[in-house]
Enzyme design. Sequence first.
Site, mmCIF file in Angstrom:
data_model
loop_
_atom_site.group_PDB
_atom_site.id
_atom_site.type_symbol
_atom_site.label_atom_id
_atom_site.label_comp_id
_atom_site.label_asym_id
_atom_site.label_seq_id
_atom_site.Cartn_x
_atom_site.Cartn_y
_atom_site.Cartn_z
ATOM 1 N N SER A 263 0.473 -1.793 -0.467
ATOM 2 C CA SER A 263 -0.106 -0.048 -0.462
ATOM 3 C C SER A 263 0.581 0.999 -0.096
ATOM 4 O O SER A 263 0.461 2.600 0.926
ATOM 5 C CB SER A 263 -0.899 0.602 0.992
ATOM 6 O OG SER A 263 -2.108 -0.809 0.972
ATOM 7 N N CYS B 64 3.390 7.220 -7.767
ATOM 8 C CA CYS B 64 3.799 8.005 -7.619
ATOM 9 C C CYS B 64 4.225 9.054 -6.773
ATOM 10 O O CYS B 64 4.277 9.992 -7.403
ATOM 11 C CB CYS B 64 1.592 8.317 -8.790
ATOM 12 S SG CYS B 64 0.933 7.792 -9.559
ATOM 13 N N ASN C 159 -12.559 -18.246 -11.788
ATOM 14 C CA ASN C 159 -12.343 -17.794 -10.433
ATOM 15 C C ASN C 159 -10.952 -17.057 -10.520
ATOM 16 O O ASN C 159 -10.592 -16.539 -9.279
ATOM 17 C CB ASN C 159 -12.303 -19.038 -9.604
ATOM 18 C CG ASN C 159 -14.218 -19.979 -9.446
ATOM 19 O OD1 ASN C 159 -14.776 -19.266 -9.343
ATOM 20 N ND2 ASN C 159 -13.404 -20.853 -9.617
ATOM 21 N N VAL D 292 -8.014 -10.555 -13.067
ATOM 22 C CA VAL D 292 -6.976 -9.753 -13.268
ATOM 23 C C VAL D 292 -6.770 -7.999 -13.336
ATOM 24 O O VAL D 292 -7.892 -7.444 -13.671
ATOM 25 C CB VAL D 292 -5.977 -9.819 -14.520
ATOM 26 C CG1 VAL D 292 -4.424 -9.005 -14.894
ATOM 27 C CG2 VAL D 292 -5.508 -11.612 -14.622
ATOM 28 N N HIS E 248 -7.545 1.468 -9.841
ATOM 29 C CA HIS E 248 -8.406 1.496 -9.451
ATOM 30 C C HIS E 248 -10.164 1.155 -9.660
ATOM 31 O O HIS E 248 -10.791 0.610 -8.277
ATOM 32 C CB HIS E 248 -8.400 2.623 -8.228
ATOM 33 C CG HIS E 248 -7.175 3.268 -7.239
ATOM 34 N ND1 HIS E 248 -7.136 3.123 -5.983
ATOM 35 C CD2 HIS E 248 -6.464 3.703 -7.781
ATOM 36 C CE1 HIS E 248 -6.321 3.169 -5.197
ATOM 37 N NE2 HIS E 248 -5.226 3.600 -6.280
ATOM 38 N N LYS F 182 -15.850 32.908 -23.590
ATOM 39 C CA LYS F 182 -16.492 31.843 -24.977
ATOM 40 C C LYS F 182 -14.752 30.960 -24.773
ATOM 41 O O LYS F 182 -13.898 31.320 -25.066
ATOM 42 C CB LYS F 182 -15.691 32.004 -25.670
ATOM 43 C CG LYS F 182 -16.784 30.937 -27.142
ATOM 44 C CD LYS F 182 -16.393 31.881 -28.419
ATOM 45 C CE LYS F 182 -17.607 32.993 -28.384
ATOM 46 N NZ LYS F 182 -17.223 33.393 -29.849
#
EC number: 1.8.1.14
Length: 438
Positions: free
Chosen positions: A39, A43, A271, A274, A299, A427
């Site tokens: 965990s 990044c 079962n 990936v 995620h 715009k």
Amino acid sequence: MPKIVVVGAVAGGATCASQIRRLDKESDIIIFEKDRDMSFANCALPYVIGEVVEDRKYALAYTPEKFYDRKQITVKTYHEVIAINDERQTVSVLNRKTNEQFEESYDKLILSPGASANSLGFESDITFTLRNLEDTDAIDQFIKANQVDKVLVVGAGYVSLEVLENLYERGLHPTLIHRSDKINKLMDADMNQPILDELDKREIPYRLNEEIDAINGNEITFKSGKVEHYDMIIEGVGTHPNSKFIESSNIKLDRKGFIPVNDKFETNVPNIYVIGDIATSHYRHVDLPASVPLAWGAHRAASIVAEQIAGNDTIEFKGFLGNNIVKFFDYTFASVGVKPNELKQFDYKMVEVTQGAHANYYPGNSPLHLRVYYDTSNRQILRAAAVGKEGADKRIDVLSMAMMNQLTVDELTEFEVAYAPPYSHPKDLINMIGYKAK
């Protein structure tokens, strides 16, 4: 009580296990992670090296102990799954600390082993790659222990660019080389010029079409014939999927080692699911295969697989848009849609606009270059790219949503911008793309 085995405990694997537990309080869930940490934020790693993230602990969300206390999920680090027997529904596991091997049975198997950094293969004490927190620690410790000053960064993909920027901001003196003249390949080639401008502005040396020929201590010989000395080399020359152990099973692999999945992230073997860098799927907005090894996809896949296993078999993945972004010093480079080299498969037109990111009279304005490619047959957007010092992220995210909903380039005229002088124009650039396309 169902038994769920997860291979890999970083973005995809740990997130998926956590989501399953949220939906299913009873199943026995065990995660095997071959490396030291679980965990951690991939990044964040360049920014840990650059000391932008002040303490590495902020890049580490959980330890196995904390994960078990919070979620009652067992995580075994330094445990590498080395084989799969899908007929018996077991995995073979190597304890990397004791060298013991054992088998673990499963009812559901989730594979999220990620990818490994490629290496140039030189035997050298000064070469490093960056894949995990262990690599980050090794780089940081080497810099401190050896009073590193000159660093050679090899490769010009987005991770290498982030690493180079962070080394520079740390006070070191990096040099960049790349084996071709095609840098930051997710971006249109001509839109990458600000990368070179930013290097020139800071007098950071770089050479394209350059490679290492030999390393002898701190002496580096290049293909160009140049010989230079560096304290450290960081290689950023791509990745490859961690799929060797899967070859022992009946799971289908493509020729590059990726695993094709359906819209439930199921493999061809019952079962077994990936997720993450190793999976290959398809685009959402066009009928082409897609492999997008970025955080959002891992995620999203984790949530879909968790829902599937918890009993919601109606939820499916609708495909990638490939939205990506990288910061390099003062500039942001972002794109969404098919890759530049995939455009040739379509009959397309391109429209672009360059103007200030916000109202010209408001201080701090700078040019933003926005480009959109659209299919001439249905006028739907195939790809968009943006480069600038501000506002690139907002425009690309808006265009990502437009592509997600199959809007035409003409409908961009109807986009209602949140306008105030510090932020945009009455715009907006996105509106102007629509008007110019007409």
